[in-house]
Design an enzyme around this catalytic site. Structure first.
Site, PDB file in Angstrom:
ATOM      1  N   GLY A  30       6.134  64.245  63.674  1.00 43.28           N
ATOM      2  CA  GLY A  30       7.192  64.777  62.810  1.00 43.28           C
ATOM      3  C   GLY A  30       7.449  66.256  63.046  1.00 43.28           C
ATOM      4  O   GLY A  30       8.596  66.692  63.109  1.00 43.28           O
ATOM      5  N   GLU A  60      26.842  71.507  87.204  1.00 38.47           N
ATOM      6  CA  GLU A  60      26.543  71.658  88.632  1.00 38.47           C
ATOM      7  C   GLU A  60      26.483  70.304  89.323  1.00 38.47           C
ATOM      8  O   GLU A  60      25.741  70.118  90.293  1.00 38.47           O
ATOM      9  CB  GLU A  60      25.229  72.436  88.803  1.00 38.47           C
ATOM     10  CG  GLU A  60      25.267  73.432  89.932  1.00 38.47           C
ATOM     11  CD  GLU A  60      26.532  74.283  89.942  1.00 38.47           C
ATOM     12  OE1 GLU A  60      26.700  75.096  89.040  1.00 38.47           O
ATOM     13  OE2 GLU A  60      27.334  74.123  90.857  1.00 38.47           O
ATOM     14  N   SER A  85      33.962  66.302  88.229  1.00 40.18           N
ATOM     15  CA  SER A  85      33.193  65.789  89.361  1.00 40.18           C
ATOM     16  C   SER A  85      34.016  65.789  90.639  1.00 40.18           C
ATOM     17  O   SER A  85      33.521  66.124  91.708  1.00 40.18           O
ATOM     18  CB  SER A  85      32.735  64.355  89.078  1.00 40.18           C
ATOM     19  OG  SER A  85      31.823  64.352  88.015  1.00 40.18           O
TER      20      SER A  85
END
Ligand SMILES: CCCCCCCC/C=C\CCCCCCCCCCCCCC(=O)SCCNC(=O)CCNC(=O)[C@H](O)C(C)(C)COP(=O)(O)OP(=O)(O)OC[C@H]1O[C@@H](n2cnc3c(N)ncnc32)[C@H](O)[C@@H]1OP(=O)(O)O
Ligand SMILES: Cc1cc2nc3c(=O)[nH]c(=O)nc-3n(C[C@H](O)[C@H](O)[C@H](O)COP(=O)(O)OP(=O)(O)OC[C@H]3O[C@@H](n4cnc5c(N)ncnc54)[C@H](O)[C@@H]3O)c2cc1C
Length: 669
Positions: free
Chosen positions: A406, A429, A149
């Site tokens: 299910g 990104e 980051s």
């Protein structure tokens, strides 16, 4: 044209007959133009009819088989692109419908754009043609083991050596190893590497460099370079087709002219020169990709919704009186209230994605003319929309799985793989929280400038109406009043502004701006989300102002737009109430209106997902088949599992038989 890949009987024909609108015209509204429908359709069919692009056994392949299959598909796709002389638009769609992440995504999606955006004309002339002919394969090597980051925190160094006119690229620590870049692990020959530029003893921060990684003769790593794949990822199939990689440099030398020098240069003598452009343009490739990710969100979401709507129309449970037919689960109000907002969101994201593409193109044109004024807004919009649409889409795919009961948990439903391949979009990104904090920062700046009389523009223009929006009260009196776009826009604007102003006021009470921002960050996230949701709602309304042709199309889109907005209002009722934008009674009226809108969507639901025009190949879901012939397909699919290749399982002789025949007795029995 119907999107059946070969079904004989249309089990959903009854559902299709109840639609109140022209589905072909809706396909045009969804795709953007008749031309877009035609190209999409042609490319989807091209892929669906080619046996190399089969993907029905993908989740059963080992990692090595899957990776090899990806290499084969990418090479075959390129062969078809060249043979058929496809345009860039067609080639992009072909890649989309091949539907398997691979090195080409990073090559075209980030490596080429990085060189085009940050390279000089000379550098572009040298590298782009080679990339366009696939003489080299490139990736985007930014993230490191210890830093993702925080781009400014990257550790890799590129130190200029004036004696040889070269940069020495080096990974000084384990945490500086490049880690995650797609295509790096096994396929790429080159990378755009982000590293700290050091010259004349000074660190000038992060810059981009083109570095050759592998030999163009035998693909082996060049001296000083350690390369590999970082290992298996979440889910079967899914993003495991991608060779996300690790890369370490041991004093690797590259020529000076391989630094991307459009934004700043290092001279022959080693002098650092920064051009007269904002340094944030270094992040331009990320802005470009975030914008494409928003467009992709509507693709992934609409795909999941298409599966869930069709299957919900086929699936029947309960409600049978005296042996009569059971009820289609799509008729349950709970199913509708979970599913129809997702259907509406798919359309909302499609249109906001279209608008964002326009905004991006507009900003790029302005940048060419050296007008950088709209850059902060472009960053805030791409970051915010990427964040909100990917988080909501990831949640929605999982909700669609649950909506299919299910069978949704089976790989053959297509939903587990779709979820696994999509969910990293919340992280790559730019982590969604980190990006929303960027939006919040932009909002706080805009609010602080209001006092000085500066008129906000673009998506924050509504903040200029602060006197009114801070004290207005919604005039909604009946459920039907919520169908008025002005009533909806007003409360969304008031909510977003009041949340931003509250944050700004609370930050101003803190000892410092920085401490206040950190302390208030959970509230700032919510404020950013409110602003981004306002953008999405506004762009949907603006879409409805355009010339929308076809019987009943506009009415359906109006319903979906209202559902999107009122669903958000219901979901975030706390925000609207706590900021005093609406009363509890008005909140209840919004919910009442929402129920009415769901009833209007119900007969149109299957046709609304048909308008996405997806082939069965692209959906790759037995539950979402166009013909609705779900049960025979589910049954047949089970027998294809490798476990069913033999009647007696491998391991019976070693482990099951001895257990069943054992003489040992549990002492208490
Ligand atoms: C014939 C032709 C044939 C063609 C054939 C085609 C075939 C087609 C085949 C394939 C095509 C496929 C295409 C596929 C698309 C691509 C798919 C990609 C898949 C995804 C892969 C993922 C890749 C990655 O993840 S790459 C790594 C991404 N990393 C990040 O996102 C990191 C996030 N962090 C950051 O961005 C930054 O660190 C930050 C913004 C969080 C903080 O940065 P900072 O510390 O430098 O800044 P400040 O917070 O201090 O801010 C300073 C200042 O700058 C402003 N700012 C920040 N960022 C930007 C920006 N991006 N733009 C503009 N401004 C920015 C910020 O607002 C501050 O402004 P102030 O005014 O407040 O000072
Ligand atoms: C599938 C996939 C493909 C990728 N492809 C590429 C690629 O091609 N090239 C490339 O360079 N990279 C690539 N990446 C890396 C990707 O860009 C990063 O993982 C991403 O930017 C997030 O950074 P991080 O991993 O450092 O997360 P971190 O920042 O470590 O996040 C961990 C947690 O901390 C929180 N956090 C971090 N900072 C803050 C803050 N300031 N305030 C509040 N909370 C914070 C986050 O919200 C998160 O919850 C890829 C990643 C994935 C998963």
């Amino acid at each position: 044209m119907a999107a059946v890949d070969g079904g004989e009987v249309d089990h959903l024909a009854g559902e299709r007959a109840t639609a109140h609108f022209d589905v072909d015209a809706m396909k045009v509204a969804w795709a953007g133009s008749r031309h877009a429908v035609e190209v999409n359709d042609r490319m989807a069919r091209l892929v669906a009819s080619d046996p190399v692009f089969r993907k029905d056994t993908r989740t059963m392949l080992s990692r090595k088989e899957l990776f090899k299959d990806t290499l084969k598909k990418a090479a075959h796709a390129w062969k078809r692109i060249v043979e058929l002389r496809l345009t860039e638009e067609e080639a992009n769609l072909l890649r989309l419908y091949v539907d398997q992440p691979g090195y080409v995504d990073l090559h075209w999606g980030m490596f080429v754009p990085a060189i085009k955006g940050q390279g000089t004309e000379e550098q572009q002339k040298k590298w782009v043609p080679m990339a366009y002919k696939f003489q080299i394969i490139g990736c985007y090597a930014q993230t490191e083991l210890g830093h993702g980051s925080n781009v400014q925190g990257l550790e890799t160094t590129a130190t200029f050596d004036p004696n040889t006119d070269e940069f020495v690229v080096h990974s000084p620590t384990l945490t500086s190893s490049k880690w995650w870049p797609g295509g790096l692990g096994k396929a790429s020959t080159h990378a755009v590497v982000y590293a700290r530029l050091i010259t004349q003893g000074k660190d000038y921060g992060i810059h981009g460099f083109i570095v050759q990684l592998r030999s163009l003769d035998d693909h082996s790593p060049l001296p000083g370079i350690t390369l590999g794949d970082i290992g298996g990822k979440f889910g079967s199939g899914a993003y495991n087709s991608m060779d996300n990689g690790v890369l370490r440099f041991d004093h690797v030398r590259i020529p000076r002219d391989q630094m991307l020098m459009r934004l700043s240069q290092v001279t022959r003598e080693g002098k650092y020169v920064h051009s007269d452009v904002p340094k944030q343009l270094l992040y331009g490739t990320m802005v470009y990709v975030r914008q494409t990710i928003v467009a992709d969100a509507s693709k992934a979401l609409s795909r999941a919704v298409c599966i869930a709507v069709r299957y919900s129309a086929i699936r029947k449970q309960f409600g049978s009186q005296a042996g009569g037919p059971e009820t289609q689960v799509l008729n349950y109000k709970t199913q509708q209230s979970r599913l129809f907002p997702l259907l509406a969101s798919a359309y909302a994201y499609r249109f906001v994605g279209e608008w964002l593409k326009w905004l991006y193109t507009d900003v790029m044109q302005k940048l060419e003319a050296k007008d950088y004024s709209t850059l902060p807004e472009a960053h805030a919009c791409t970051a915010g929309l990427k964040s909100v649409t990917t988080s909501a889409t990831a949640d929605a795919i999982e909700e669609c799985r649950k909506l299919c009961g299910g069978h949704g948990y089976l790989n053959s439903s297509g939903l587990p793989e779709l979820f696994a391949v999509y969910v990293p979009a919340c992280t790559y990104e730019g982590d969604n929280v980190v990006l929303l904090l960027q939006v919040a920062r932009f909002l706080m700046k805009t609010v602080s400038q209001l006092a000085s009389g500066k008129q906000p523009v673009g998506t924050t223009a509504y903040m200029g109406n602060i006197q009114y929006l801070m004290q207005c009260k919604s005039a909604v009196n009946t459920a039907g009043d919520w169908l008025n776009p002005a009533a909806i826009k007003e409360v969304f604007e008031a909510r977003a502004l009041r949340m931003a102003v509250n944050c700004a006021q609370n930050i101003s009470k803190a000892p410092s701006q920085e401490e206040g921002f950190s302390e208030l960050s959970p509230d700032l996230l919510e404020s950013a989300v409110a602003h981004v949701q306002l953008i999405i709602v506004t762009k949907f309304f603006e879409k409805l102002q355009q010339d929308i042709i076809g019987h009943g199309v506009k009415e359906q889109l109006q319903n979906l737009c209202n559902i999107y907005a009122l669903f958000l209002l219901h979901k975030h009722l706390g925000d609207f109430l706590s900021t005093g934008c609406i009363t509890p009674k008005q909140g209840a009226l919004a919910n009442e209106q929402l129920g009415r809108l769901y009833a209007q969507v119900r007969p149109n639901a299957v046709a609304l997902v048909d308008a996405f025009d997806y082939t069965d190949h692209y959906l790759s879901s037995v539950l979402g088949r166009y013909d609705g012939d779900v049960y025979p397909a589910l049954y047949a699919e089970a027998w294809k599992d490798p476990l069913n290749e033999t009647v007696i399982p491998d391991g019976y002789q070693e482990h099951l038989r001895p257990l069943l025949k054992q003489q040992l007795k549990f002492s208490r029995l």
